[in-house]
Motif scaffolding. Structure first.
Motif, PDB file in Angstrom:
ATOM      1  N   ARG A  86      -2.965  -4.446 -34.381  1.00  0.00           N
ATOM      2  CA  ARG A  86      -1.746  -5.168 -34.051  1.00  0.00           C
ATOM      3  C   ARG A  86      -1.971  -6.675 -34.011  1.00  0.00           C
ATOM      4  O   ARG A  86      -1.123  -7.443 -34.442  1.00  0.00           O
ATOM      5  N   ASN A  87      -3.110  -7.103 -33.485  1.00  0.00           N
ATOM      6  CA  ASN A  87      -3.330  -8.520 -33.223  1.00  0.00           C
ATOM      7  C   ASN A  87      -4.237  -9.233 -34.223  1.00  0.00           C
ATOM      8  O   ASN A  87      -4.186 -10.452 -34.311  1.00  0.00           O
ATOM      9  N   LYS A  88      -5.069  -8.506 -34.914  1.00  0.00           N
ATOM     10  CA  LYS A  88      -5.985  -9.121 -35.867  1.00  0.00           C
ATOM     11  C   LYS A  88      -6.075  -8.253 -37.118  1.00  0.00           C
ATOM     12  O   LYS A  88      -7.163  -7.829 -37.510  1.00  0.00           O
ATOM     13  N   PRO A  89      -4.935  -7.978 -37.770  1.00  0.00           N
ATOM     14  CA  PRO A  89      -4.949  -7.000 -38.861  1.00  0.00           C
ATOM     15  C   PRO A  89      -5.829  -7.387 -40.046  1.00  0.00           C
ATOM     16  O   PRO A  89      -6.546  -6.552 -40.564  1.00  0.00           O
ATOM     17  N   ASN A  90      -5.810  -8.616 -40.478  1.00  0.00           N
ATOM     18  CA  ASN A  90      -6.602  -8.999 -41.651  1.00  0.00           C
ATOM     19  C   ASN A  90      -8.087  -8.886 -41.381  1.00  0.00           C
ATOM     20  O   ASN A  90      -8.844  -8.410 -42.211  1.00  0.00           O
ATOM     21  N   LYS A  91      -8.501  -9.334 -40.223  1.00  0.00           N
ATOM     22  CA  LYS A  91      -9.908  -9.273 -39.859  1.00  0.00           C
ATOM     23  C   LYS A  91     -10.394  -7.831 -39.763  1.00  0.00           C
ATOM     24  O   LYS A  91     -11.440  -7.480 -40.288  1.00  0.00           O
ATOM     25  N   LEU A  92      -9.615  -6.970 -39.117  1.00  0.00           N
ATOM     26  CA  LEU A  92     -10.013  -5.577 -38.968  1.00  0.00           C
ATOM     27  C   LEU A  92     -10.038  -4.869 -40.316  1.00  0.00           C
ATOM     28  O   LEU A  92     -10.987  -4.151 -40.626  1.00  0.00           O
ATOM     29  N   ASP A  93      -9.021  -5.087 -41.151  1.00  0.00           N
ATOM     30  CA  ASP A  93      -8.984  -4.440 -42.468  1.00  0.00           C
ATOM     31  C   ASP A  93     -10.199  -4.831 -43.300  1.00  0.00           C
ATOM     32  O   ASP A  93     -10.823  -3.993 -43.940  1.00  0.00           O
ATOM     33  N   LYS A  94     -10.536  -6.115 -43.294  1.00  0.00           N
ATOM     34  CA  LYS A  94     -11.679  -6.590 -44.068  1.00  0.00           C
ATOM     35  C   LYS A  94     -12.967  -5.931 -43.588  1.00  0.00           C
ATOM     36  O   LYS A  94     -13.789  -5.495 -44.376  1.00  0.00           O
ATOM     37  N   VAL A  95     -13.124  -5.842 -42.284  1.00  0.00           N
ATOM     38  CA  VAL A  95     -14.335  -5.261 -41.720  1.00  0.00           C
ATOM     39  C   VAL A  95     -14.406  -3.766 -41.989  1.00  0.00           C
ATOM     40  O   VAL A  95     -15.456  -3.232 -42.327  1.00  0.00           O
ATOM     41  N   LEU A  96     -13.277  -3.073 -41.865  1.00  0.00           N
ATOM     42  CA  LEU A  96     -13.286  -1.628 -42.077  1.00  0.00           C
ATOM     43  C   LEU A  96     -13.512  -1.264 -43.529  1.00  0.00           C
ATOM     44  O   LEU A  96     -14.009  -0.178 -43.829  1.00  0.00           O
ATOM     45  N   GLU A  97     -13.211  -2.162 -44.464  1.00  0.00           N
ATOM     46  CA  GLU A  97     -13.473  -1.901 -45.884  1.00  0.00           C
ATOM     47  C   GLU A  97     -14.965  -1.945 -46.177  1.00  0.00           C
ATOM     48  O   GLU A  97     -15.427  -1.398 -47.167  1.00  0.00           O
ATOM     49  N   ASP A  98     -15.723  -2.604 -45.374  1.00  0.00           N
ATOM     50  CA  ASP A  98     -17.154  -2.782 -45.588  1.00  0.00           C
ATOM     51  C   ASP A  98     -17.944  -1.577 -45.077  1.00  0.00           C
ATOM     52  O   ASP A  98     -18.856  -1.688 -44.298  1.00  0.00           O
ATOM     53  N   GLU A  99     -17.587  -0.392 -45.534  1.00  0.00           N
ATOM     54  CA  GLU A  99     -18.177   0.847 -45.031  1.00  0.00           C
ATOM     55  C   GLU A  99     -19.523   1.107 -45.667  1.00  0.00           C
ATOM     56  O   GLU A  99     -20.272   1.962 -45.208  1.00  0.00           O
ATOM     57  N   ASP A 100     -19.385   0.494 -47.372  1.00  0.00           N
ATOM     58  CA  ASP A 100     -20.588   0.854 -48.121  1.00  0.00           C
ATOM     59  C   ASP A 100     -21.789   0.471 -47.167  1.00  0.00           C
ATOM     60  O   ASP A 100     -22.528  -0.135 -47.466  1.00  0.00           O
ATOM     61  N   GLU A 129     -23.042  -8.721 -33.383  1.00  0.00           N
ATOM     62  CA  GLU A 129     -21.682  -9.236 -33.613  1.00  0.00           C
ATOM     63  C   GLU A 129     -21.323  -9.205 -35.100  1.00  0.00           C
ATOM     64  O   GLU A 129     -20.159  -9.050 -35.452  1.00  0.00           O
ATOM     65  N   GLU A 130     -22.314  -9.368 -35.962  1.00  0.00           N
ATOM     66  CA  GLU A 130     -22.064  -9.407 -37.402  1.00  0.00           C
ATOM     67  C   GLU A 130     -21.881  -8.019 -38.020  1.00  0.00           C
ATOM     68  O   GLU A 130     -21.405  -7.905 -39.143  1.00  0.00           O
ATOM     69  N   LEU A 131     -22.254  -6.987 -37.297  1.00  0.00           N
ATOM     70  CA  LEU A 131     -22.081  -5.631 -37.819  1.00  0.00           C
ATOM     71  C   LEU A 131     -20.604  -5.266 -37.885  1.00  0.00           C
ATOM     72  O   LEU A 131     -19.826  -5.652 -37.009  1.00  0.00           O
ATOM     73  N   PRO A 132     -20.201  -4.501 -38.891  1.00  0.00           N
ATOM     74  CA  PRO A 132     -18.820  -3.997 -38.916  1.00  0.00           C
ATOM     75  C   PRO A 132     -18.576  -3.119 -37.688  1.00  0.00           C
ATOM     76  O   PRO A 132     -19.507  -2.495 -37.169  1.00  0.00           O
ATOM     77  N   PRO A 133     -17.330  -3.061 -37.212  1.00  0.00           N
ATOM     78  CA  PRO A 133     -17.038  -2.322 -35.968  1.00  0.00           C
ATOM     79  C   PRO A 133     -17.502  -0.871 -35.985  1.00  0.00           C
ATOM     80  O   PRO A 133     -17.993  -0.378 -34.973  1.00  0.00           O
ATOM     81  N   GLU A 134     -17.362  -0.182 -37.126  1.00  0.00           N
ATOM     82  CA  GLU A 134     -17.745   1.227 -37.139  1.00  0.00           C
ATOM     83  C   GLU A 134     -19.244   1.411 -36.973  1.00  0.00           C
ATOM     84  O   GLU A 134     -19.701   2.420 -36.443  1.00  0.00           O
ATOM     85  N   PHE A 135     -20.040   0.433 -37.391  1.00  0.00           N
ATOM     86  CA  PHE A 135     -21.480   0.501 -37.180  1.00  0.00           C
ATOM     87  C   PHE A 135     -21.825   0.034 -35.772  1.00  0.00           C
ATOM     88  O   PHE A 135     -22.662   0.621 -35.099  1.00  0.00           O
ATOM     89  N   ARG A 136     -21.181  -1.037 -35.344  1.00  0.00           N
ATOM     90  CA  ARG A 136     -21.454  -1.601 -34.021  1.00  0.00           C
ATOM     91  C   ARG A 136     -21.125  -0.589 -32.930  1.00  0.00           C
ATOM     92  O   ARG A 136     -21.891  -0.402 -31.997  1.00  0.00           O
ATOM     93  N   ALA A 168     -27.898   5.204 -38.927  1.00  0.00           N
ATOM     94  CA  ALA A 168     -28.984   4.785 -39.822  1.00  0.00           C
ATOM     95  C   ALA A 168     -28.612   3.488 -40.540  1.00  0.00           C
ATOM     96  O   ALA A 168     -29.423   2.558 -40.625  1.00  0.00           O
ATOM     97  N   ARG A 169     -27.392   3.413 -41.055  1.00  0.00           N
ATOM     98  CA  ARG A 169     -26.940   2.186 -41.732  1.00  0.00           C
ATOM     99  C   ARG A 169     -26.882   1.016 -40.767  1.00  0.00           C
ATOM    100  O   ARG A 169     -27.245  -0.110 -41.105  1.00  0.00           O
ATOM    101  N   ALA A 170     -26.385   1.262 -39.559  1.00  0.00           N
ATOM    102  CA  ALA A 170     -26.285   0.194 -38.564  1.00  0.00           C
ATOM    103  C   ALA A 170     -27.667  -0.343 -38.210  1.00  0.00           C
ATOM    104  O   ALA A 170     -27.872  -1.560 -38.138  1.00  0.00           O
ATOM    105  N   ARG A 171     -28.609   0.550 -38.015  1.00  0.00           N
ATOM    106  CA  ARG A 171     -29.972   0.120 -37.684  1.00  0.00           C
ATOM    107  C   ARG A 171     -30.592  -0.652 -38.832  1.00  0.00           C
ATOM    108  O   ARG A 171     -31.275  -1.661 -38.623  1.00  0.00           O
ATOM    109  N   LYS A 172     -30.346  -0.192 -40.056  1.00  0.00           N
ATOM    110  CA  LYS A 172     -30.891  -0.886 -41.233  1.00  0.00           C
ATOM    111  C   LYS A 172     -30.290  -2.281 -41.349  1.00  0.00           C
ATOM    112  O   LYS A 172     -31.004  -3.254 -41.575  1.00  0.00           O
ATOM    113  N   ARG A 173     -28.974  -2.393 -41.207  1.00  0.00           N
ATOM    114  CA  ARG A 173     -28.321  -3.704 -41.285  1.00  0.00           C
ATOM    115  C   ARG A 173     -28.787  -4.624 -40.173  1.00  0.00           C
ATOM    116  O   ARG A 173     -28.992  -5.816 -40.377  1.00  0.00           O
ATOM    117  N   LEU A 174     -28.935  -4.071 -38.985  1.00  0.00           N
ATOM    118  CA  LEU A 174     -29.405  -4.863 -37.859  1.00  0.00           C
ATOM    119  C   LEU A 174     -30.820  -5.370 -38.140  1.00  0.00           C
ATOM    120  O   LEU A 174     -31.115  -6.545 -37.922  1.00  0.00           O
TER     121      LEU A 174
END
Length: 190
Positions: A86-100, A129-136, A168-174
């Motif tokens: 509701r409040n940050k749609p562009n930011k959330l959409d961009k982050v959620l697209e970064d699933e690869d 903070e730099e991790l996408p929300p689904e990984f964080r 596993a992806r979150a740990r690797k990115r971190l």
């Protein structure tokens, strides 16, 4: 405030409000932790936790479990994502697209050690903070809140395998982010 007489049904000898408080209030820190990492803002996290507790209270009659933490964290997660959409749609959409923590031996009050710990803590926070929300979120639930893979799967509404792969992806990115920061720091000191 809810009057004791208006709480309705009894839960094992307790009224509804007392049962709610016993099962969910001990998890305020976990709720705030998750909300803080998802919203990236202290004030927003406090608002999300308050909203989540209100939602939990309204839905408490439907709670049939004995461990309120996973149920509450599910509500916190959903509240945060609803608010973000509701409040940050562009930011959330961009982050959620970064699933690869590692541990440093305590040298007491050695200023150099304290400075190093502070820098490492800042780097870790920045990397998280730099991790996408689904990984964080899965990393926070696992490493900071100590939830099992099954509990994370229940909270996030994911398959167990998805939780494992996201961790596993979150740990690797971190790890990559922290290695990049260390590399950059080494170049800047030479």
């Amino acid at each position: 405030m809810i009057a004791a007489g208006s709480t309705g049904e009894l839960f094992g000898g307790e009224d509804r409000l007392a049962s709610f408080e016993r099962l969910l209030l001990p998890h305020q820190n976990a709720a705030y932790n998750l909300a803080r990492w998802l919203t990236r803002n202290d004030q927003d996290a406090e608002d999300m936790v308050q909203e989540a507790y209100l939602r939990a209270l309204k839905s408490f009659d439907g709670f049939l479990g004995t461990d309120g933490r996973p149920w509450l964290l599910t509500i916190v997660r959903n509240t945060c994502y609803t608010w973000l959409k509701r409040n940050k749609p562009n930011k959330l959409d961009k982050v959620l697209e970064d699933e690869d923590i590692h541990t440093v031996e305590d040298d007491g009050f050695n200023p150099e050690t304290l400075l190093q710990k502070s820098l490492e803590s800042q780097l870790l926070k920045q990397a998280l903070e730099e991790l996408p929300p689904e990984f964080r979120e899965v990393l926070i639930m696992r490493e900071l809140e100590g939830l099992s893979y099954r509990e994370i799967a229940d909270v996030a509404g994911l398959a167990l395998g998805t939780v494992m792969s996201r961790l596993a992806r979150a740990r690797k990115r971190l790890q990559e982010c922290l290695a990049g920061s260390a590399e950059q720091g080494a170049r800047s000191t030479t």
